[in-house]
Write a protein that holds these residues in place. Structure first.
Motif, PDB file in Angstrom:
ATOM      1  N   ALA A 194       0.842  -1.196   0.000  1.00 57.83           N
ATOM      2  CA  ALA A 194       0.000   0.000   0.000  1.00 57.83           C
ATOM      3  C   ALA A 194       0.878   1.247   0.000  1.00 57.83           C
ATOM      4  O   ALA A 194       1.873   1.331   0.710  1.00 57.83           O
ATOM      5  N   GLY A 195       0.490   2.240  -0.805  1.00 63.31           N
ATOM      6  CA  GLY A 195       1.339   3.405  -1.021  1.00 63.31           C
ATOM      7  C   GLY A 195       1.454   4.317   0.179  1.00 63.31           C
ATOM      8  O   GLY A 195       0.585   4.361   1.051  1.00 63.31           O
ATOM      9  N   ARG A 196       2.541   5.067   0.224  1.00 60.78           N
ATOM     10  CA  ARG A 196       2.767   6.096   1.237  1.00 60.78           C
ATOM     11  C   ARG A 196       2.291   7.437   0.705  1.00 60.78           C
ATOM     12  O   ARG A 196       2.242   7.659  -0.506  1.00 60.78           O
ATOM     13  N   VAL A 197       1.964   8.343   1.635  1.00 65.97           N
ATOM     14  CA  VAL A 197       1.528   9.695   1.268  1.00 65.97           C
ATOM     15  C   VAL A 197       2.504  10.693   1.863  1.00 65.97           C
ATOM     16  O   VAL A 197       2.752  10.702   3.074  1.00 65.97           O
TER      17      VAL A 197
ATOM     18  N   LEU B  46      -6.991   9.973  -2.410  1.00 65.67           N
ATOM     19  CA  LEU B  46      -5.908   9.432  -1.592  1.00 65.67           C
ATOM     20  C   LEU B  46      -6.041   7.924  -1.431  1.00 65.67           C
ATOM     21  O   LEU B  46      -5.045   7.188  -1.498  1.00 65.67           O
ATOM     22  N   ASP B  47      -7.270   7.464  -1.212  1.00 62.49           N
ATOM     23  CA  ASP B  47      -7.483   6.021  -1.061  1.00 62.49           C
ATOM     24  C   ASP B  47      -7.107   5.283  -2.339  1.00 62.49           C
ATOM     25  O   ASP B  47      -6.417   4.262  -2.300  1.00 62.49           O
TER      26      ASP B  47
ATOM     27  N   ARG C 295      -3.266   5.377  -2.697  1.00 58.68           N
ATOM     28  CA  ARG C 295      -2.588   4.413  -1.826  1.00 58.68           C
ATOM     29  C   ARG C 295      -2.709   2.996  -2.365  1.00 58.68           C
ATOM     30  O   ARG C 295      -1.767   2.199  -2.284  1.00 58.68           O
ATOM     31  N   ARG C 296      -3.881   2.668  -2.919  1.00 60.67           N
ATOM     32  CA  ARG C 296      -4.131   1.310  -3.365  1.00 60.67           C
ATOM     33  C   ARG C 296      -3.562   1.027  -4.747  1.00 60.67           C
ATOM     34  O   ARG C 296      -3.352  -0.130  -5.103  1.00 60.67           O
TER      35      ARG C 296
ATOM     36  N   ASP D 208       2.756   3.383  -5.498  1.00 62.17           N
ATOM     37  CA  ASP D 208       3.722   3.203  -4.410  1.00 62.17           C
ATOM     38  C   ASP D 208       3.839   4.449  -3.545  1.00 62.17           C
ATOM     39  O   ASP D 208       4.051   4.355  -2.334  1.00 62.17           O
TER      40      ASP D 208
ATOM     41  N   ASP E 206       1.703  10.239   5.635  1.00 62.29           N
ATOM     42  CA  ASP E 206       2.750   9.593   6.414  1.00 62.29           C
ATOM     43  C   ASP E 206       3.815  10.598   6.846  1.00 62.29           C
ATOM     44  O   ASP E 206       4.454  10.419   7.882  1.00 62.29           O
TER      45      ASP E 206
END
Length: 366
Positions: free
Chosen positions: A127-130, A240-241, A244-245, A248, A270
């Motif tokens: 799951a990707g970082r923000v 954002l969801d 993330r899904r 990366d 994050d």
């Protein structure tokens, strides 16, 4: 003889710990909107049996001091929820408690619904970082740093989404030299409703290689396009969801004038970077930005951009703001010319911007 439906297994029920009746009503309403099953504990003895096994624990601000005194074990998936107020106790205790976020209502309602809606979904591998970036004053260089981070991440083979969250900015697509690229932009996404399929979302955006961009539009709104300069918080939460899904790394360029959509990002990120020029007036302006941001999160670090005409050092500026120093950005004389020619920030593999971006991307992905 008909049978009543069985209760959902405890493994998929959110644990809500609060004795505040009004907060309880709000959170049950949000849980219903998200389709999440919520188990309520009005005190700590009732919460203990499920504290370690619940997929997500929501702790009301009224219960945070008691949870600290009870020395509940650290675990992932803890969110402190309270109303927007001057009460600093949730912030003081959130980090020792191990909470991943402090969600202030009503600004964080959309983010919280998305978080609750994710309960029971199949886990997403990788799951990707923000990573969010905002400026300490106008012209600080936050948009350039955000674009540089996204470009640098792609150079290291990370699938990256750059989100332009500043409706009054010049547009991330223009900064990258992508203004002619066809694809989805904020006005079209703002009209959508409900969950966003990650694959379809990514496919609809302007893209080159591993980089996709969700940019604000610069044209005059028509009768079918929302005229408000603010982005809808529910659309931001959905973006954002999906990011993330489906990616990366998600890099978000935030406006200095924070709206509800920016609050969603601040509470979901994050890491958040504040870009501040090494100037006294910029430091004073940045201090006010820090005060506003602190209503949504306390974890914030500063990137100091040179030159320093008054010889204000990065360490002095960081201490004045009470923030950890994430890095410094030395002057890069050729960068302004490159940007005017449509060359994306960070596209040159060497130089102060590329070097800093490489390190920051590595840290957030570690």
């Amino acid at each position: 003889m008909s049978r009543s439906p069985a209760a959902p297994p405890a493994s998929v029920r959110v644990l809500l710990v609060t004795a505040d009746a009004d907060l309880l009503d709000d959170l049950l309403r949000l849980g219903s909107a998200a389709g999440a099953e919520v188990e309520v504990a009005h005190d700590l003895p009732a919460a203990r049996p499920r504290y370690g096994s619940a997929p997500l624990v929501l702790i009301g601000g009224d219960m945070v001091p008691g949870c600290m005194r009870a020395r509940l074990p650290h675990r992932a998936g803890v969110v402190v929820v309270c109303r927007d107020s001057v009460d600093t106790r949730p912030w003081e205790y959130a980090q020792p408690l191990g909470a991943e976020h402090v969600a202030l209502l009503p600004a964080a309602e959309s983010w919280l619904v998305e978080r609750l809606a994710g309960i029971g979904r199949a886990p997403v591998r990788g799951a990707g970082r923000v990573l969010a970036v905002l400026g300490g004053r106008g012209g600080a260089g936050a948009s350039v740093l955000a674009a540089g981070l996204a470009v640098t991440a792609c150079r290291t083979r990370l699938r990256t989404l750059l989100v332009d969250a500043d409706p009054l900015g010049g547009g991330a697509d223009l900064l990258l030299g992508w203004e002619e690229q066809r694809g989805l932009r904020w006005p079209q996404l703002a009209r959508a409703s409900g969950p966003v399929d990650p694959a379809a979302f990514v496919d609809a955006l302007p893209s080159r290689g591993d980089l996709v961009v969700l940019s604000c539009a610069r044209d005059v709104p028509d009768e079918d396009t929302p005229s408000s300069p603010e982005l809808p918080p529910d659309a931001m939460a959905a973006a954002l969801d999906a990011g993330r899904r489906g990616r990366d790394l998600v890099v978000v360029d935030l406006p200095r004038r924070l709206d509800d959509a920016a609050a969603v990002v601040l509470q979901a990120a994050d890491r958040v970077l504040l870009v501040v020029p090494a100037e006294l007036r910029a430091a004073a302006a940045a201090a006010r930005v820090v005060d506003v941001v602190s209503a949504y999160r306390r974890e914030l670090s500063v990137v100091v951009r040179g030159p320093a005409p008054g010889r204000l050092s990065p360490e002095e500026l960081a201490r004045a703001l009470g923030l950890p120093l994430a890095g410094t950005l030395a002057p890069e004389p050729r960068l302004a010319t490159a940007l005017e020619r449509g060359q994306a920030p960070g596209s040159a593999p060497r130089g102060p911007l590329a070097t800093l971006c490489g390190r920051l991307v590595g840290e957030v992905m570690a």
